[in-house]
Write a protein that holds these residues in place. Structure first.
Motif, PDB file in Angstrom:
ATOM      1  N   LYS A 184       0.818  -1.211   0.000  1.00 18.87           N
ATOM      2  CA  LYS A 184       0.000   0.000   0.000  1.00 18.87           C
ATOM      3  C   LYS A 184       0.848   1.256   0.000  1.00 18.87           C
ATOM      4  O   LYS A 184       0.316   2.351  -0.110  1.00 18.87           O
ATOM      5  N   LYS A 190       0.951   8.721  -2.617  1.00 20.12           N
ATOM      6  CA  LYS A 190       0.259   9.543  -3.607  1.00 20.12           C
ATOM      7  C   LYS A 190      -0.927  10.266  -2.978  1.00 20.12           C
ATOM      8  O   LYS A 190      -1.129  11.465  -3.196  1.00 20.12           O
ATOM      9  N   ARG A 194      -1.619  14.274  -2.681  1.00 18.27           N
ATOM     10  CA  ARG A 194      -2.779  14.947  -3.257  1.00 18.27           C
ATOM     11  C   ARG A 194      -3.605  15.644  -2.189  1.00 18.27           C
ATOM     12  O   ARG A 194      -4.022  16.787  -2.352  1.00 18.27           O
ATOM     13  N   ALA A 195      -3.832  14.940  -1.077  1.00 16.42           N
ATOM     14  CA  ALA A 195      -4.725  15.470  -0.060  1.00 16.42           C
ATOM     15  C   ALA A 195      -4.106  16.673   0.637  1.00 16.42           C
ATOM     16  O   ALA A 195      -4.806  17.611   0.998  1.00 16.42           O
ATOM     17  N   LYS A 237      -5.781  15.589   8.587  1.00 11.71           N
ATOM     18  CA  LYS A 237      -5.946  14.839   7.337  1.00 11.71           C
ATOM     19  C   LYS A 237      -4.982  13.666   7.283  1.00 11.71           C
ATOM     20  O   LYS A 237      -5.352  12.542   6.943  1.00 11.71           O
ATOM     21  N   LYS A 240      -6.072  10.850   9.377  1.00 15.08           N
ATOM     22  CA  LYS A 240      -7.197  10.105   8.784  1.00 15.08           C
ATOM     23  C   LYS A 240      -6.715   9.184   7.671  1.00 15.08           C
ATOM     24  O   LYS A 240      -7.150   8.042   7.543  1.00 15.08           O
ATOM     25  N   ILE A 241      -5.827   9.740   6.868  1.00 13.15           N
ATOM     26  CA  ILE A 241      -5.338   8.919   5.751  1.00 13.15           C
ATOM     27  C   ILE A 241      -4.555   7.714   6.288  1.00 13.15           C
ATOM     28  O   ILE A 241      -4.678   6.597   5.773  1.00 13.15           O
ATOM     29  N   CYS A 244      -6.953   5.180   7.222  1.00  9.47           N
ATOM     30  CA  CYS A 244      -7.604   4.551   6.088  1.00  9.47           C
ATOM     31  C   CYS A 244      -6.717   3.497   5.448  1.00  9.47           C
ATOM     32  O   CYS A 244      -7.205   2.491   4.961  1.00  9.47           O
ATOM     33  N   TYR A 245      -5.408   3.718   5.501  1.00  9.08           N
ATOM     34  CA  TYR A 245      -4.526   2.708   4.916  1.00  9.08           C
ATOM     35  C   TYR A 245      -4.047   1.678   5.928  1.00  9.08           C
ATOM     36  O   TYR A 245      -3.117   0.942   5.669  1.00  9.08           O
ATOM     37  N   HIS A 246      -4.704   1.666   7.068  1.00  9.92           N
ATOM     38  CA  HIS A 246      -4.360   0.705   8.125  1.00  9.92           C
ATOM     39  C   HIS A 246      -2.880   0.765   8.484  1.00  9.92           C
ATOM     40  O   HIS A 246      -2.209  -0.254   8.565  1.00  9.92           O
TER      41      HIS A 246
ATOM     42  N   THR B 136      -9.520   0.497  -1.490  1.00 10.60           N
ATOM     43  CA  THR B 136      -8.660   0.921  -0.384  1.00 10.60           C
ATOM     44  C   THR B 136      -8.861   2.373   0.001  1.00 10.60           C
ATOM     45  O   THR B 136      -8.831   2.720   1.178  1.00 10.60           O
ATOM     46  N   GLU B 139     -11.959   4.487   2.772  1.00  2.02           N
ATOM     47  CA  GLU B 139     -12.113   4.969   4.139  1.00  2.02           C
ATOM     48  C   GLU B 139     -11.690   6.421   4.303  1.00  2.02           C
ATOM     49  O   GLU B 139     -12.015   7.060   5.294  1.00  2.02           O
ATOM     50  N   ALA B 140     -10.967   6.928   3.333  1.00  2.00           N
ATOM     51  CA  ALA B 140     -10.519   8.310   3.449  1.00  2.00           C
ATOM     52  C   ALA B 140     -11.555   9.285   2.934  1.00  2.00           C
ATOM     53  O   ALA B 140     -11.334  10.493   2.942  1.00  2.00           O
ATOM     54  N   ASN B 142     -14.136  10.563   4.025  1.00  2.00           N
ATOM     55  CA  ASN B 142     -14.690  11.614   4.870  1.00  2.00           C
ATOM     56  C   ASN B 142     -13.754  12.811   5.090  1.00  2.00           C
ATOM     57  O   ASN B 142     -14.116  13.743   5.772  1.00  2.00           O
ATOM     58  N   ILE B 143     -12.567  12.786   4.547  1.00  2.00           N
ATOM     59  CA  ILE B 143     -11.755  13.990   4.691  1.00  2.00           C
ATOM     60  C   ILE B 143     -12.137  15.053   3.663  1.00  2.00           C
ATOM     61  O   ILE B 143     -11.739  16.198   3.769  1.00  2.00           O
ATOM     62  N   ASN B 152     -10.365  15.058  -6.396  1.00  2.00           N
ATOM     63  CA  ASN B 152      -8.937  15.313  -6.534  1.00  2.00           C
ATOM     64  C   ASN B 152      -8.106  14.486  -5.566  1.00  2.00           C
ATOM     65  O   ASN B 152      -7.042  13.994  -5.912  1.00  2.00           O
ATOM     66  N   ALA B 153      -8.599  14.396  -4.346  1.00  2.00           N
ATOM     67  CA  ALA B 153      -7.755  13.768  -3.336  1.00  2.00           C
ATOM     68  C   ALA B 153      -7.865  12.255  -3.339  1.00  2.00           C
ATOM     69  O   ALA B 153      -6.880  11.556  -3.128  1.00  2.00           O
ATOM     70  N   GLU B 157      -7.905   8.021  -8.709  1.00  2.00           N
ATOM     71  CA  GLU B 157      -7.290   6.809  -9.255  1.00  2.00           C
ATOM     72  C   GLU B 157      -8.195   5.594  -9.249  1.00  2.00           C
ATOM     73  O   GLU B 157      -7.781   4.504  -9.588  1.00  2.00           O
TER      74      GLU B 157
END
Lengths: 878, 350
Positions: A184, A190, A194-195, A237, A240-241, A244-246, B136, B139-140, B142-143, B152-153, B157
């Motif tokens: 992952k 990436k 982006r975020a 952020k 959180k990310i 999300c990627y564990h 995958t 889960e993100a 909600n940001i 965009n974020a 992809e």
């Protein structure tokens, strides 16, 4: 012999099981494996049956046991396998057992949970140490390269960055460090980019050793990452990310001292955890070891218990609800044992369970008892269909015919002997546990060891007849031909003039010379056993053998087929359907014998009557046989005087037997149905008779009801007094007849495979000899030994793999195919004999040699090869 | 696509097609439903399901059975089968599979965003997500605060990215906007899927296009029905209709003008949907519009199995299996709530 010739006589018995002791009774029956139960609750769906609760309990126990076994296997503790199979547990013990198991499970789950938690803790700590160790390098690297990043413009001014400097910026600069799954990592980077629109920097490095994933338990590669970011918002952020990627996120120490402190703390905690974990694992192992001792027998016990409840679910309750009624099929010979088992089962109760037999019109299931010798043959027969109840069982004859037909195709003394030795090895070591538990292919050979043994023996015999041993002939008794007698010098001049004798010039100028048996002294009488070895030297050997083997296979085939029809007669006699003999079997026999029997007669006639002197005038059998049907205008001489008339007569008989075959049985049944009156008799007589029989039927029915059968049972039995449908019977008979008549011709042709395969086998072994051994033997003596050794090894390997295994399998398949042919004659008759209602549907005419007949489901329904509530099959438990 | 798919279809997809046909034979039959309806408790249901193709899929449950456990386990089973198909597929079948998952992905994204709006934790909502639509980055979700942010974020992809071109706006995400976003996404998705099938040609187009047309029209009807009495303007409403259905363009224009159920019914009067609206019962007794649509869908999906050498069978199988799960869940729900009067209103799969 008796039991193999026909299937066992069965009877339908009703068991009255006192509800208190029903379980014990069934347990006793199950241990003996005596009976087949009938489902009396067919229209009750599975969850509405009486003993669903108990079955559920068994399933629960099975689940616990499966869990135990899984844990035991995971701990690598060997599961002891008992040899004996323990009986089903008595009801009193079941509760106890259940409690024990549940307690064990609870304890085990608790301990495993603890262990897992500890492991997870440990894993986290190790991960943290790794993160600290690796990220230390990041910071040092950062210090060197940070000035080049455009995202940190403020830092550009201050090129001499050190820890104190980082600390000063700490308010603005945030760090997140942790571990991420290797796969992952890229997507993670990436997304972060982006975020956060570039307000963050990810540095990552691969961890050297793989670590376990705490969620799935997989061992995978990880990346250590360090994210440095600006500002509070972005920090959220980023977190959180990470979620999300564990990622496994760990706090990042800001100063070197802090880092050292944490590291030290971690190390001591890891040490502690190790010891605790070790102790927990020891304890777990102890618990599991204890459980492993009894788990095997428990698994079997629970399986048996479940089987018993399944069978109890098939029983119906009587009106008083005190007693279970089961209907079982039992071989008559075992009724006594059945009674004993019932008594044994209900010994504790005040009222014993008992049984009585009830008359039935249904076709009982087929039970054929086999022993280790006959089992293999029975399996071959079962592969193309299980006979109906009390039908003649072809397996008995298969014991001889199958190996014999195989050997005809596989005729070679040497190969047969090797096969015999192999089978003998298997038979002598049949008690060896490694063999009976071996893998699929070896098991296949093992199960067929007696077949192999007989096949080998018969091949030795046919090899002697063909005089073939690894494609060479044995000269045991001295050839019956004398070559020197052909020379002119040994004969009187008168003879020399009369016959074509040899002299020096003849020998010098001819490449091929022919012996003439009519010359006195050349042929001194037949070779005592099989084929004269001199043929091995002859160039026309193949022509001679072809003619011989072809005729032999036709003769064998016709004998085999006739035998099948005759077996059918036994069936008709047994089922008291004499009309079938006159209307079906005899026309069939006449049809076959008048055409093909006559062919066999011609073959023998020609063999016996024509001698060496008259052989030049002997007519061709093929032409004669064709002329039999074509009635040629010109007389060809023929085999014997009056041949034409005999042949005409035979043809007339054949032609007459066909309509009898087509129409005889249906018309006779129609006549029987119309009350045996002649077709033209007045209607009144007919109605009178009908009335009588109707009364009889109703009487029978009421008797049935009085005997206390439930309604469903009646429904079953009504099927047997089926309606008379002339059209259907006619169709069946016509199809059968067409099949038979065409089958006679095509099968005779198909028996020629005996010849073809034996020819192929002989040629193949000849080629092998010529290509290998002859080369090896040709080298001169000094070096020959060196060459001969590998040549012999290669010869042996090729002989075993190509000639024994490949050829053997092919001959085996063809022998099976030929038995199907025979069986089709024979089973076809059985269909008329024993009302197997839809035998028609599952008798496809075979077109390919390797397509064994499928056993239709309806026919397997009445089949009881294993007659009991599941003779406990232990290999399933293992 | 070249003509004559029969010639080489089996080289690439024959195995999977055989497999899916076998799986289809394992769908619960009418007899099974009759038996299931008779069950008294969920345990009975489990025992009966054990005798079907589901096997002992509930055997490892130690806790007492609930409807949601049955639901998740059944979905897991479907998901396993689907993943198997997908992992063994070749192009263009694998693209087809990706398209199939997109609809579930849209649903999941919307679900997560709604959850974020109501400040629920991601874990809680993840359980409710359809396993077929997992990815995958999910889960993100909600940001993101605006749709363009989202695109965009996070979603740039994923296969969902192309569907976003119509819905890039800087609006904040409130409940209505999320709903509009969902419908817009769905509109672009279904149109893209339709185009893909059309371009593929052959039997696949012949089978899939009617199914997708029906799906598009169904969405149009449902959107109309749900928008009565909300602040959604008629013009906005029209932009949400997928334009690949049989109603396009005239029917959709009329539908956009409709103000109540009767007017909507009138739109359907001329086309193929007349019979469907007639089957809808009034008020208490009869079937709902949703049920009628489901029945029609099942019918079309079953018919898809009558042709060979096309991808529609995979779509049809997944949809049928979903319907079966809905049915079993419905029956289980009725059993557990002791609400037996309505137990028979599942959608029979013929």
């Amino acid at each position: 012999m008796g039991s193999l010739f026909r299937s066992e006589t069965m009877c339908l018995a009703q068991l009255f099981l006192q509800s208190g002791t029903a379980y014990e009774c069934l347990s006793a029956l199950g241990e003996k494996g005596l009976v087949q139960f009938r489902d009396l609750n067919q229209n009750v769906s599975s969850f509405q049956r009486k003993f669903v609760g108990e079955v559920k309990r068994c399933e629960e126990l099975e689940r616990i046991l499966a869990y135990l076994v899984q844990e035991i296997n995971r701990a690598d503790i060997p599961l002891p396998e008992g040899e004996t199979s323990p009986p089903a547990p008595p009801l009193k013990q079941v509760l106890e057992m259940q409690e024990q198991l549940q307690k064990l499970e609870a304890e085990l789950r608790e301990v495993t949970k603890n262990k897992e938690r500890l492991r997870k803790n440990l894993l986290e700590l190790t991960e943290y140490t790794h993160v600290l160790r690796v990220s230390k390098a990041f910071v040092r690297r950062d210090m060197q390269f940070e000035p080049t990043y455009e995202e940190f413009p403020s830092l550009e001014n201050d090129s001499l960055l050190d820890y104190s400097c980082m600390q000063r910026l700490g308010a603005k600069l945030g760090f997140v460090s942790g571990l991420i799954n290797q796969g992952k990592a890229e997507a993670f980077g990436k997304t972060l980019w982006r975020a956060c629109r570039g307000h963050s920097i990810v540095t990552h490095a691969e961890l050297e050793g793989p670590l376990e994933d705490p969620e799935t338990g997989e061992v995978i590669k990880w990346y250590v990452f360090l994210i440095s970011f600006w500002g509070e918002q972005i920090g959220h952020k980023v977190k959180k990310i990470c979620d999300c990627y564990h990622c496994h996120v760990y706090p990042y120490p800001n100063t070197a001292e802090e880092r050292r402190e944490i590291q030290e703390g971690l190390n001591t905690r890891i040490q502690d955890l190790y010891t605790v974990l070790h102790k927990t694992e020891d304890y777990l192992r102890q618990v599991l070891c204890k459980a492993a001792e009894s788990v095997y027998s428990r698994v079997i016990q629970v399986k048996k218990m479940k089987a018993i409840y399944h069978m109890l679910n098939m029983c119906s309750f009587d009106v008083t609800n005190k007693c279970l009624i089961a209907e079982v099929w039992c071989p008559e010979a075992d009724l006594h044992e059945l009674r004993l088992a019932l008594e044994e089962g209900s010994s504790g109760a005040s009222i014993p369970s008992f049984m009585n037999t009830i008359p039935t019109k249904e076709t009982p299931p087929t039970l054929i008892r086999t022993n280790k010798f006959t089992e293999g043959f029975q399996n071959i027969v079962d592969a193309y269909g299980v006979g109906s109840y009390r039908e003649v069982n072809p397996a008995l004859f298969t014991i001889i015919t199958f190996p014999f037909l195989f050997a005809v195709m596989f005729g070679d003394l040497g190969h047969g002997f090797v096969m015999f030795l192999f089978a003998l090895l298997l038979v002598l070591n049949e008690d060896h546990p490694r063999l009976s538990q071996s893998q699929e292919i070896v098991r296949m050979f093992f199960n067929g060891r007696y077949i192999l043994l007989l096949m080998g023996l018969f091949s030795v015999y046919t090899g002697l007849i063909y005089n073939d041993c690894f494609s060479k002939s044995l000269n045991l008794f001295g050839s019956g031909w004398n070559v020197s007698a052909m020379y002119s010098s040994g004969h009187s001049p008168a003879e020399q003039r009369k016959m074509m004798l040899w002299n020096d010039s003849v020998i010098r100028h001819n490449r091929v010379l022919q012996l003439d048996p009519s010359v006195p002294g050349v042929f001194r009488g037949p070779y005592p056993l099989g084929i004269d070895p001199i043929w091995n030297l002859a160039t026309n050997r193949l022509t001679f053998l072809n003619s011989f083997k072809m005729k032999m296979s036709v003769i064998l085939g016709i004998i085999h087929m006739t035998f099948g029809v005759i077996l059918g007669i036994f069936n008709h006699l047994h089922f008291r359907k004499k009309f079938n003999i006159y209307l079906v079997s005899i026309p069939e026999l006449l049809f076959m014998l008048c055409i093909f029997g006559y062919l066999v007669f011609m073959i023998f006639y020609k063999w016996l009557v024509y001698s060496a002197e008259t052989s030049r005038v002997a007519p061709s059998i093929l032409i004669e046989f064709i002329n039999m049907f074509l009635f040629p205008a010109s007389d060809t001489g023929g085999l014997y005087p009056g041949q034409e008339h005999v042949q005409r007569l035979l043809l007339v008989i054949t032609a007459l037997s066909v309509p009898v075959l087509f129409l005889g049985k249906p018309l006779f049944l129609l006549w029987l149905h119309r009350g045996r009156s002649c077709f033209g008799v007045s209607r009144s007589g007919y109605t009178l008779v009908r009335k009588d029989s109707e009364e009889e039927v109703s009487l029978l029915g009421s008797q049935d009801i009085e005997e206390g059968n439930n309604q469903m049972e009646d429904g079953c039995r009504e099927v047997t007094c089926e309606e008379f449908n002339f059209g259907e019977i006619l169709m069946t008979q016509v199809i059968h007849s067409i099949e038979y008549c065409l089958g006679c011709i095509s099968n005779t042709a198909s028996y020629l495979r005996l010849w073809a395969l034996s020819l192929a086998h002989a040629q193949l072994s000849d080629v092998l000899w010529a290509m290998l051994m002859r080369v090896g033997l040709r080298v001169d003596t000094t070096y020959g030994v060196l060459l001969l050794l590998p040549v012999i090894a290669l010869f042996a390997v090729l002989t075993i793999f190509i000639l024994l295994i490949m050829e053997g399998l092919s001959a085996f398949l063809h022998a099976i195919r030929l038995h199907c042919t025979r069986a089709s004659h024979y089973c076809g008759l059985s269909r008329c004999g024993a009302q197997a209602p839809d035998a028609q549907a599952q008798r496809p005419w075979l077109t390919g040699p390797a397509a064994p007949r499928h056993v239709g489901s309806s026919r397997t329904g009445t089949r009881t090869r294993v007659p009991c509530i599941g003779r406990w099959t232990l290999n399933h438990c293992a | 696509m070249l003509e004559g798919a029969e010639l080489y279809f089996n080289a690439d997809h024959g195995y999977l097609e055989g497999l899916v046909r076998g799986c289809k034979a394992g769908l619960l039959t009418q007899r099974d439903y009759i038996n299931l309806v008779q069950c008294e408790t969920l345990e009975d249901l489990k025992i009966h399901l054990q005798t079907t193709d589901y096997g002992n899929f509930l055997a490892n449950q130690t806790n007492p059975l609930t409807v949601s456990i049955i639901d998740t386990e059944m979905r897991k089973k479907l998901c396993r089968e689907f993943e198997y198909f997908r992992n063994h597929s070749l192009e263009p079948l694998s693209t087809f599979f990706t398209y199939m998952t997109c609809s579930y992905m849209i649903d999941n994204v919307i679900l997560l965003m709604n959850g974020a709006l109501q400040k629920k934790s991601v874990k809680e909502i993840l359980v409710k997500c359809h396993p077929l639509g997992r990815f995958t980055e999910m889960e993100a979700v909600n940001i993101a605060e605006t749709p363009s942010d989202l695109f965009n974020a996070i979603l740039v992809e994923t296969p969902l990215a192309p569907f976003f071109q119509d819905c890039m706006s800087e609006n904040t995400l409130d409940e209505l906007n999320i709903e509009i976003l969902r419908n817009k996404l769905y509109k672009s998705y279904i149109e893209a899927f339709y185009k893909f099938c059309k371009n593929h040609g052959d039997v696949t187009a012949e089978i899939m296009c009617p199914i997708l047309e029906f799906e598009a029209d169904r969405r149009a009807f449902i959107i109309t029905l749900n928008s009565f009495g909300t602040e959604l303007s008629k013009e906005d409403r029209e932009t949400l209709y997928p334009t690949c259905g049989k109603l396009y363009p005239e029917g959709l224009r009329l539908l956009a003008q409709a103000e109540d159920f009767e007017q909507m019914k009138r739109v359907a009067d001329h086309g193929v949907y007349k019979a469907l609206f007639e089957a809808v019962g009034d008020g208490s007794g009869g079937k709902t519009l949703e049920d009628v649509f489901y029945e029609r869908e099942v019918q079309m999906n079953v018919l898809a199995f009558n042709r060979q050498f096309h991808y529609g069978v995979f779509y049809a199988y997944t949809k049928l299996k979903e319907q079966e799960i809905r049915n079993v869940v419905w029956i289980a729900e009725c059993i557990s709530q002791r609400h037996r009067t309505k137990i028979n209103s599942y959608i029979p799969i013929l």
